[in-house]
Structures are given as C-alpha cells and as structure tokens.
Write an enzyme that holds these catalytic residues in place. Structure first.
Site, PDB file in Angstrom:
ATOM      1  CB  SER A   8      -0.887   0.024   1.241  1.00 34.91           C
ATOM      2  OG  SER A   8      -1.409   1.323   1.436  1.00 34.91           O
ATOM      3  CG  HIS A  32      -3.816  -2.002  -1.051  1.00 36.13           C
ATOM      4  ND1 HIS A  32      -4.815  -2.944  -1.188  1.00 36.13           N
ATOM      5  CD2 HIS A  32      -4.221  -1.166  -0.051  1.00 36.13           C
ATOM      6  CE1 HIS A  32      -5.779  -2.694  -0.302  1.00 36.13           C
ATOM      7  NE2 HIS A  32      -5.450  -1.609   0.390  1.00 36.13           N
ATOM      8  CG  ASP A  34      -5.342   2.000   1.161  1.00 34.55           C
ATOM      9  OD1 ASP A  34      -6.171   1.070   1.215  1.00 34.55           O
ATOM     10  OD2 ASP A  34      -4.144   1.872   1.516  1.00 34.55           O
ATOM     11  CG  MET A  36      -9.071   6.368   2.512  1.00 33.11           C
ATOM     12  SD  MET A  36      -8.193   6.606   4.058  1.00 33.11           S
ATOM     13  CE  MET A  36      -7.097   5.177   4.033  1.00 33.11           C
ATOM     14  CG  HIS A  65      -9.171  -0.958   0.444  1.00 33.51           C
ATOM     15  ND1 HIS A  65      -8.488  -0.938   1.643  1.00 33.51           N
ATOM     16  CD2 HIS A  65     -10.471  -1.162   0.767  1.00 33.51           C
ATOM     17  CE1 HIS A  65      -9.333  -1.122   2.639  1.00 33.51           C
ATOM     18  NE2 HIS A  65     -10.554  -1.241   2.133  1.00 33.51           N
ATOM     19  CG  MET A  67     -11.450   2.075   2.919  1.00 35.45           C
ATOM     20  SD  MET A  67      -9.822   2.300   3.664  1.00 35.45           S
ATOM     21  CE  MET A  67      -8.827   2.374   2.181  1.00 35.45           C
ATOM     22  CG  MET A 136     -10.908  -3.704   6.410  1.00 35.90           C
ATOM     23  SD  MET A 136      -9.507  -3.168   5.395  1.00 35.90           S
ATOM     24  CE  MET A 136      -8.612  -2.101   6.529  1.00 35.90           C
ATOM     25  CG  ASP A 174      -5.564  -3.230   3.990  1.00 33.73           C
ATOM     26  OD1 ASP A 174      -4.488  -2.802   4.440  1.00 33.73           O
ATOM     27  OD2 ASP A 174      -6.350  -2.533   3.311  1.00 33.73           O
TER      28      ASP A 174
HETATM   29  C1  DX5 Z   1      -6.025   1.342   6.045  1.00 37.56           C
HETATM   30  C2  DX5 Z   1      -5.670   0.954   4.650  1.00 37.56           C
HETATM   31  C3  DX5 Z   1      -4.476   0.111   4.543  1.00 37.56           C
HETATM   32  C4  DX5 Z   1      -3.201   0.766   5.026  1.00 37.56           C
HETATM   33  C5  DX5 Z   1      -2.293  -0.324   5.504  1.00 37.56           C
HETATM   34  O1  DX5 Z   1      -7.302   1.853   6.080  1.00 37.56           O
HETATM   35  O2  DX5 Z   1      -6.741   0.236   4.046  1.00 37.56           O
HETATM   36  O3  DX5 Z   1      -4.309  -0.379   3.223  1.00 37.56           O
HETATM   37  O4  DX5 Z   1      -2.538   1.482   4.038  1.00 37.56           O
HETATM   38  O5  DX5 Z   1      -1.187   0.260   6.091  1.00 37.56           O
HETATM   39  P1  DX5 Z   1      -0.323  -0.535   7.167  1.00 37.56           P
HETATM   40  O6  DX5 Z   1       0.236  -1.730   6.454  1.00 37.56           O
HETATM   41  O7  DX5 Z   1       0.708   0.458   7.570  1.00 37.56           O
HETATM   42  O8  DX5 Z   1      -1.246  -0.926   8.281  1.00 37.56           O
HETATM   43 ZN    ZN Z   2      -6.305  -0.785   2.126  1.00 38.77          ZN
END
Ligand code: DX5
Ligand code: ZN
Length: 222
Positions: A8, A32, A34, A36, A65, A67, A136, A174
């Site tokens: 990520s 990956h 993310d 948001m 991903h 969110m 998660m 994740d």
């Molecule tokens: C959190 C994200 C993850 C995050 C993971 O909401 O979905 O993908 O980037 O980061 P680490 O590996 O640092 O927990």
């Molecule tokens: Zn993620």
C-alpha cells in the site's frame, strides 16, 4: 496461485506516486491504492483522476481499495480505468451483488471488504459474484496501526467458507501486516497480503516484499 503481496502506497511519498510504485515493481504482485472519501472513513486520499494518471506510468496491476460511500455509483469507474482489482466495502454498498457484477463486467476482479465489526456472514451470499474477500485487520482510515489479532478467527472463517464452496475466491488481509504478523495470517488462511508501512519504511521496499512473501509461504506450508 501462491501467496501474493500488495504493497500500500498510503504511507509513501504521495507527491511521487509513480516513483514510489516503481520501488516495488518486479517484486510486488499488485499495488494497493487506498481511496478514501472523508465520509465512509475519516480521511481523504486520492480518487479516480489520480489513479487514471498513475496507471499510465506503472506496470504493476492496481488493487484499488475503495473506502468510500456509494460504491454502487463509483466502483465500476475504477475498473473501466484499468484497475486489475476493485474492492468495495459491504457496509457502504446499497446492492453489493450488483456492485460486484458491475466491477466484473467492466473487466476487473471484484473484491468485497469487511470492517473489523462486520461478520463474514454479511458477505457469504456474495461468493458466486466475487473474486476476493478483504478482511480488515485494523479499522480502515489510516496506515501504521497495530494488527488486530482478534481478527484471526474471522480469517479462518473466511477460509472455511471459501474452501467449502465451489469458487476460487482469494482472501486478503489489510492493516498492520508485516514480518511479525504475516505468518499468523497465512496460517489462518489468507493468501493476499497488503503491507503499507512495513514495506515503505523498509530500507529496500522490494526486498521487504520478497521477505514477506517467503514468510507467508513458509507459514502456509502444511
Ligand atoms: C487502512 C488501509 C491500509 C493501510 C495499511 O485503512 O486500508 O491499506 O494502508 O497500512 P499498514 O500496512 O501500515 O497498516
Ligand atoms: Zn487498504
């Protein structure tokens, strides 16, 4: 399919996204991303325009991903843009089955994610229309949080569900995944591992990706 690693970029240098992805190119199975929206989670990252631009500069398949609220409306666009995999949260979807079908129709693998408080039962009837379950292992929203070991039974449950069905569905974890936690997750049945800070805080991110995959393969060996 063996064990797959999806770094990520959330905690990487986001002003240099393409270069950050290239640091793991050749080692990572996926990158990956993310997404948001400040509604579904209390953080705001990047969206479709940034990912569309990024995809022109990288060769690693994108594992998006989402969110975000209302994936029914937004998820297919990420598949149309060329993402290899698009995962939405079941908690956010109005018609999860339809979202998964739309993602597949647009040419991507469809994933469905569950927050720590959401049970696997919430996604069990989606198995025929999805390609991945994302369990998660932290509350979504931020990188660098601690792995929630209490999610291990849920990973086992997802593995039992998939193995008991006539489907080929990957199980992704994740949140807080790194050298100290990946083996437990692999032993519990996960086969796709997201790692953000563990990879991007390493001296050599590509070497860390290889180390993580080796640990996962080792732990999963019966
Ligand atoms: C959190 C994200 C993850 C995050 C993971 O909401 O979905 O993908 O980037 O980061 P680490 O590996 O640092 O927990
Ligand atoms: Zn993620």
């Amino acid at each position: 399919m063996g064990m797959q690693i999806s770094p990520s970029v959330l905690n990487s240098d986001l002003s240099n996204l393409a270069a950050e992805v290239r640091r793991v190119q050749g080692a990572a199975d996926w990158i990956h991303l993310d997404v948001m929206d400040n509604h579904f989670v209390p953080n705001l990252t990047f969206g479709l325009p940034v990912i569309e631009s990024l995809l022109k500069h990288i060769d690693v398949p994108a594992d998006c991903h989402l969110m975000i609220a209302d994936p029914d409306r937004w998820a297919p666009g990420f598949a149309e843009a060329g993402a290899g995999s698009v995962t939405f949260h079941v908690e956010a979807a109005n018609k999860p089955r339809m979202v998964a079908k739309d993602i597949r129709a647009a040419g991507a693998r469809a994933g469905v994610a569950v927050k720590p408080g959401t049970s696997i039962a919430q996604v069990s009837d989606l198995l025929p229309v999805i390609d991945m379950i994302l369990v998660m292992t932290v509350e979504p929203g931020f990188g660098g949080q601690s792995f929630m070991a209490e999610m291990l039974p849920k990973i086992r449950e997802a593995r039992r569900l998939v193995d008991g069905s006539d489907v080929d569905v990957w199980i992704q974890v994740d949140g807080g995944i790194g050298p100290d936690t990946i083996e437990q997750c692999a032993a519990a049945g996960a086969d796709v591992f997201v790692a953000g800070s563990a990879v991007y805080r390493a001296a050599d991110p590509a070497v860390m990706v290889e180390q993580l995959r080796a640990s996962a393969e080792n732990a999963a060996r019966p």
